[in-house]
Motif scaffolding. Sequence first.
Motif, short mmCIF file in Angstrom:
data_model
loop_
_atom_site.label_atom_id
_atom_site.label_comp_id
_atom_site.label_asym_id
_atom_site.label_seq_id
_atom_site.Cartn_x
_atom_site.Cartn_y
_atom_site.Cartn_z
N ASN A 55 -5.59 2.77 -12.97
CA ASN A 55 -5.62 2.96 -11.52
C ASN A 55 -4.81 1.87 -10.82
O ASN A 55 -5.06 0.68 -11.02
CB ASN A 55 -7.06 2.90 -11.02
CG ASN A 55 -7.85 4.15 -11.37
OD1 ASN A 55 -7.64 5.21 -10.78
ND2 ASN A 55 -8.75 4.04 -12.33
N THR A 60 -3.70 0.68 -7.00
CA THR A 60 -4.05 0.87 -5.60
C THR A 60 -3.18 -0.01 -4.73
O THR A 60 -3.17 -1.23 -4.88
CB THR A 60 -5.53 0.54 -5.35
OG1 THR A 60 -6.35 1.38 -6.19
CG2 THR A 60 -5.91 0.78 -3.90
N GLY A 98 -5.60 10.22 -6.44
CA GLY A 98 -6.14 8.95 -5.97
C GLY A 98 -6.78 9.08 -4.60
O GLY A 98 -7.27 10.14 -4.20
N TRP A 99 -6.77 7.97 -3.85
CA TRP A 99 -7.43 7.91 -2.55
C TRP A 99 -6.60 8.62 -1.48
O TRP A 99 -5.39 8.46 -1.42
CB TRP A 99 -7.61 6.45 -2.14
CG TRP A 99 -8.41 6.19 -0.91
CD1 TRP A 99 -9.74 5.93 -0.83
CD2 TRP A 99 -7.92 6.13 0.45
NE1 TRP A 99 -10.12 5.72 0.48
CE2 TRP A 99 -9.03 5.84 1.29
CE3 TRP A 99 -6.68 6.31 1.03
CZ2 TRP A 99 -8.90 5.71 2.67
CZ3 TRP A 99 -6.55 6.18 2.41
CH2 TRP A 99 -7.65 5.89 3.21
N TRP A 121 -11.54 10.37 -2.95
CA TRP A 121 -10.82 10.10 -4.19
C TRP A 121 -10.67 11.40 -4.98
O TRP A 121 -11.64 12.12 -5.18
CB TRP A 121 -11.56 9.08 -5.06
CG TRP A 121 -11.63 7.71 -4.46
CD1 TRP A 121 -12.57 7.23 -3.59
CD2 TRP A 121 -10.74 6.63 -4.71
NE1 TRP A 121 -12.31 5.92 -3.27
CE2 TRP A 121 -11.18 5.52 -3.95
CE3 TRP A 121 -9.60 6.48 -5.51
CZ2 TRP A 121 -10.54 4.28 -3.96
CZ3 TRP A 121 -8.95 5.25 -5.52
CH2 TRP A 121 -9.42 4.17 -4.75
N SER A 136 -2.83 5.13 -5.74
CA SER A 136 -3.41 5.38 -4.43
C SER A 136 -2.66 4.59 -3.36
O SER A 136 -2.33 3.42 -3.57
CB SER A 136 -4.89 4.97 -4.42
OG SER A 136 -5.64 5.77 -5.31
N GLU A 172 -16.60 -0.36 -2.27
CA GLU A 172 -15.80 0.83 -2.55
C GLU A 172 -14.56 0.47 -3.36
O GLU A 172 -14.17 1.20 -4.28
CB GLU A 172 -15.39 1.52 -1.25
CG GLU A 172 -14.75 2.88 -1.47
CD GLU A 172 -14.36 3.57 -0.17
OE1 GLU A 172 -13.68 4.60 -0.24
OE2 GLU A 172 -14.74 3.07 0.91
N SER A 219 -13.43 1.68 -7.37
CA SER A 219 -12.15 2.31 -7.71
C SER A 219 -11.70 1.96 -9.12
O SER A 219 -10.84 2.63 -9.68
CB SER A 219 -11.06 1.85 -6.72
OG SER A 219 -10.67 0.50 -6.97
N SER A 275 -9.77 -0.30 -10.07
CA SER A 275 -8.32 -0.51 -10.07
C SER A 275 -7.91 -1.54 -11.11
O SER A 275 -8.56 -2.58 -11.27
CB SER A 275 -7.86 -0.96 -8.69
OG SER A 275 -8.13 0.02 -7.72
#
Length: 392
Positions: A63, A65, A95-96, A220, A232, A254, A258, A260
């Motif tokens: 991930n 971000t 992703g987000w 997400w 993201s 949050e 994720s 990340s």
Amino acid sequence: MLKFFKYIIAALAVTITVGCSVAESKTTTTVSGVIDFGDPNTKQFVTRLKSIASNKNKGQVVNITQFGDSHTAADFFTGEFRTLMQEKYGNAGIGWVTPVSIKGQNHTAVNWKFKNWDVLSSRTLTNQDFPMGGFIAKPTKDQATIQIIPSTLNNKDWQVKLTFKTLKNSTDSIKLYDVNNKLISFNYNPKTNIWQTSSVTSKLPLVITSKNDVELGGIWLTRNHQSGVVVSAIATNGAKQNIWQKWSPSWFKELASSQSDLVILEYGTNESFDETLDFNEYRKNLVSNIRQIRKSLPKAAILLISPPDTMANEKQAPKSFAQIKNIQKQVAKSEKTLFWDWQAAMGGKYSIKSWRQKGLARPDLVHQTLQGYKESARIFYADLNEFVKKNK
């Protein structure tokens, strides 16, 4: 100039462009690349990417971000970077995304259809309990609806995570329906006035219906049990790094969820135009945010991206540009992060003018065109993969 683009796409770290100075045009040679100032999680990030590339660990997801301003909010840079990374390492999802479409912003991988929603933004408001990303979608009446539609549809399952807040003690304020209009089981605890995140597995498109006693934050979208990379883009037009201070302190939970592996900070352009900016306060805030990321994601690498080359007018850069960039690099060193010099990658000081001549930058000498952002993303992608290749 054509050779310049072929040179970049071949994933070489050295870029040679034509830069324009105030007094005259001259050829400038610059070296771009990802610099590691001792990030403690570089090895783990590199190892995970290499593992995906060699298919040693099926089902593994990396991930990435990226937080930022308008350069990220357009999703042209991150969209191209996402595409390139997923072509190489596998597509693990989108992703987000924001709860609904945001005026003046974009996402290359998803579209929305929605009815009866207002959007609150931390860019303009300070008295709201904003979740990560700084946007709240608020129903204007009961039976507000959102349909989330990926740009590329398939028949595979997705994991959908919703960040939301219930304003009343109710368990049926939010309902989800799949592509066949079938109600999806969506269980959550009615924690009144507290942001929470719950997930479901479903095919897309997905429809969310809500009563007017709910607020929605980010969503997400990841492919269920699919290995690869997720990129993201979490950004706001006109944002500065201190926009994080307008979000609820709980938003770091949050971020932690994720998982990340790499967090990218792309801010600085708007600060560079701020002639009243307190540089000491800016430095302090940047250091604090990096340390908050370390606390929330102790295994994630962090990468600072400098502002792209920018000019205030035809003859000079924004007054604070050089100082902002220097502070970012100094903080990258002191906090032991990765660093990528976007200005150098473009060709150095005043290179934005030659980019404009080639149709890669807009007339404002601040923003890039779609093709310009894609070209920047290709340079960054090449530099990052060269960095991964060299690290063991």
